[in-house]
Design a protein around this motif. Sequence first.
Motif, PDB file in Angstrom:
ATOM      1  N   GLY A   1       0.844  -1.257   0.082  1.00 20.41           N
ATOM      2  CA  GLY A   1       0.026  -0.034   0.016  1.00 20.41           C
ATOM      3  C   GLY A   1       0.870   1.377  -0.095  1.00 20.41           C
ATOM      4  N   VAL A   2       0.199   2.276   0.260  1.00 20.78           N
ATOM      5  CA  VAL A   2       0.844   3.519   0.343  1.00 20.78           C
ATOM      6  C   VAL A   2       1.790   3.755   1.689  1.00 20.78           C
ATOM      7  N   PRO A   3       2.901   4.525   1.467  1.00 15.66           N
ATOM      8  CA  PRO A   3       3.983   4.791   2.679  1.00 15.66           C
ATOM      9  C   PRO A   3       3.066   5.220   3.765  1.00 15.66           C
ATOM     10  N   THR A   4       3.337   4.981   5.034  1.00 10.47           N
ATOM     11  CA  THR A   4       2.488   5.288   6.115  1.00 10.47           C
ATOM     12  C   THR A   4       2.841   6.732   6.479  1.00 10.47           C
ATOM     13  N   VAL A   5       2.010   7.461   6.926  1.00  9.38           N
ATOM     14  CA  VAL A   5       2.014   8.899   7.121  1.00  9.38           C
ATOM     15  C   VAL A   5       1.454   9.162   8.520  1.00  9.38           C
ATOM     16  N   LEU A   6       2.136   9.679   9.291  1.00 15.00           N
ATOM     17  CA  LEU A   6       1.827  10.094  10.675  1.00 15.00           C
ATOM     18  C   LEU A   6       0.379  11.103  10.497  1.00 15.00           C
ATOM     19  N   PRO A   7      -0.612  10.995  11.411  1.00  9.34           N
ATOM     20  CA  PRO A   7      -1.447  12.184  11.452  1.00  9.34           C
ATOM     21  C   PRO A   7      -0.898  13.362  12.055  1.00  9.34           C
ATOM     22  N   ARG A   8      -1.366  14.315  11.510  1.00 10.90           N
ATOM     23  CA  ARG A   8      -0.884  15.946  11.933  1.00 10.90           C
ATOM     24  C   ARG A   8      -0.988  15.976  13.393  1.00 10.90           C
ATOM     25  N   GLU A   9      -2.120  15.667  13.976  1.00 17.33           N
ATOM     26  CA  GLU A   9      -2.450  15.844  15.238  1.00 17.33           C
ATOM     27  C   GLU A   9      -1.200  15.010  16.151  1.00 17.33           C
ATOM     28  N   SER A  10      -0.622  14.009  15.543  1.00 16.16           N
ATOM     29  CA  SER A  10       0.394  13.307  16.461  1.00 16.16           C
ATOM     30  C   SER A  10       1.605  14.151  16.453  1.00 16.16           C
ATOM     31  N   VAL A  11       1.680  15.054  15.552  1.00 16.12           N
ATOM     32  CA  VAL A  11       3.175  15.497  15.578  1.00 16.12           C
ATOM     33  C   VAL A  11       3.396  16.833  16.596  1.00 16.12           C
ATOM     34  N   PRO A  12       4.186  16.761  17.241  1.00 21.15           N
ATOM     35  CA  PRO A  12       4.405  18.142  18.264  1.00 21.15           C
ATOM     36  C   PRO A  12       4.509  19.312  17.312  1.00 21.15           C
ATOM     37  N   GLN A  13       4.052  20.473  17.956  1.00 18.18           N
ATOM     38  CA  GLN A  13       4.316  21.747  17.164  1.00 18.18           C
ATOM     39  C   GLN A  13       5.305  22.571  18.240  1.00 18.18           C
ATOM     40  N   VAL A  14       6.632  22.284  17.420  1.00 18.09           N
ATOM     41  CA  VAL A  14       7.625  23.205  18.058  1.00 18.09           C
ATOM     42  C   VAL A  14       8.485  23.743  17.182  1.00 18.09           C
ATOM     43  N   ALA A  15       9.174  24.999  17.655  1.00 17.92           N
ATOM     44  CA  ALA A  15       9.707  25.823  16.786  1.00 17.92           C
ATOM     45  C   ALA A  15      10.906  25.598  16.077  1.00 17.92           C
ATOM     46  N   GLU A  16      11.759  24.604  16.824  1.00 21.76           N
ATOM     47  CA  GLU A  16      13.023  24.003  16.325  1.00 21.76           C
ATOM     48  C   GLU A  16      13.066  22.492  16.584  1.00 21.76           C
ATOM     49  N   ARG A  17      13.750  21.783  15.718  1.00 20.20           N
ATOM     50  CA  ARG A  17      13.651  20.272  15.922  1.00 20.20           C
ATOM     51  C   ARG A  17      14.349  20.090  17.235  1.00 20.20           C
ATOM     52  N   SER A  18      15.288  20.822  17.575  1.00 16.86           N
ATOM     53  CA  SER A  18      16.076  20.376  18.800  1.00 16.86           C
ATOM     54  C   SER A  18      15.168  20.464  19.898  1.00 16.86           C
ATOM     55  N   ASP A  19      13.909  21.169  19.990  1.00 19.01           N
ATOM     56  CA  ASP A  19      13.256  21.310  21.011  1.00 19.01           C
ATOM     57  C   ASP A  19      12.475  19.966  21.366  1.00 19.01           C
TER      58      ASP A  19
END
Length: 400
Positions: A245-263
Amino acid sequence: MPHEAQIKSVTPKRSKGSLAKLWLLLHGWIALPLWAYVFFICVTGTLATVSHELVWLADPAVRASKPDGAGERLGTDALVEAVLAQRPGDALVWVGWPVENHFAPTVSVRDAEGREATLYVNPYDGRVQGEAGTVSFRYFLRALHGWLFLPFTNGYSWGWYAVSILGIPMLGSLVTGILVYKKFWRAYAKPRLRIGKGARIFWGDFHRLAGIWSIPFIAIMSVTAIWFLVEAVLSDVGVTVSTSGVPTVLPRESVPQVAERSDLSPLSLDAAIAAARSVHPGMKLDSLWMPSNAFAPLEIYGRGSYPLLFESAAINPYDGEVVKLRRLADYSAVELVTGSMRPLHTGDFLGVWLKLVYFLFGILLSMMTLSGMLIWTKRTAGQTAVFVAERRRTRLEPAE
């Protein structure tokens, strides 16, 4: 007059017979390049089977040597941390674990400019022992054997077709050889290899004996090669057998909202592996791939009870949850067959002992091809010498 008429009736037949012999001899000599090509493919395939082991013998960087005073092997987190400490500014791409523990794990990293490097890492202290070249010896041998090292430009390389199509005559020679050699199984109990009775008898006996003992191996090589041919054709016409099937994509709500990746909280690779094993106990790790973007999962590949096929787990890198598991039961029958073909062909799924078995049978197959070529050449050369002598004698005979 009757005598002259008889000469006229015989002469055309002699000429026609000589021409037929000439074409037969040309056919024999033209077949020699094909024999040589098959021999080349057999030899390169035999060497490719143990190419990893040859690199291990030649390059200490590939070995998982335990330093004096070292403890147990490092966990994945500690291993990667040690590598990144030696490569400041680089980012982890993937980690690979060879089937055999005497090989060093490989860690791939990417620098700030996007250049990737594959590193050989000591599993006990995390020291980077060396870097794999862009075209390694192992890759070169496998590419030379598999597709004649010709490029894949638009679909499969035509070198792939030129190699895999040899599976058809190989399977044909196996079937016809079994049919020609009646009661071949007797050779298992009473093998015959006559020495001291001339090269032709020796190579003839060797060819038959090697062929009989190599029946299972030749069957595996020919069937898998034919499947590679079918696989290439299907791929080039746009037909796929995959059910992933299609590649797995995480739902938007499960991705934390941070200013920098290092956070973000640091991702524990050991915890991700433990999560995969909690839903798939007994998975033997093969590789771990970092997410390619913020919405992609971390992916872990390994082997289970069926060592010919990889199973996988997709892990949410933010909470460690297994979001997708792909096991044997999720594969279709065609996928099971397709996925089994390559490891069956190369023998690199159970370790060095199986590779050595493949290597020995590869030598037998190469020698059998060589013996067939020698028998063919000797016969063709002998027939050519007789033909030349007959033609010379015909020209020297006085006309009546």
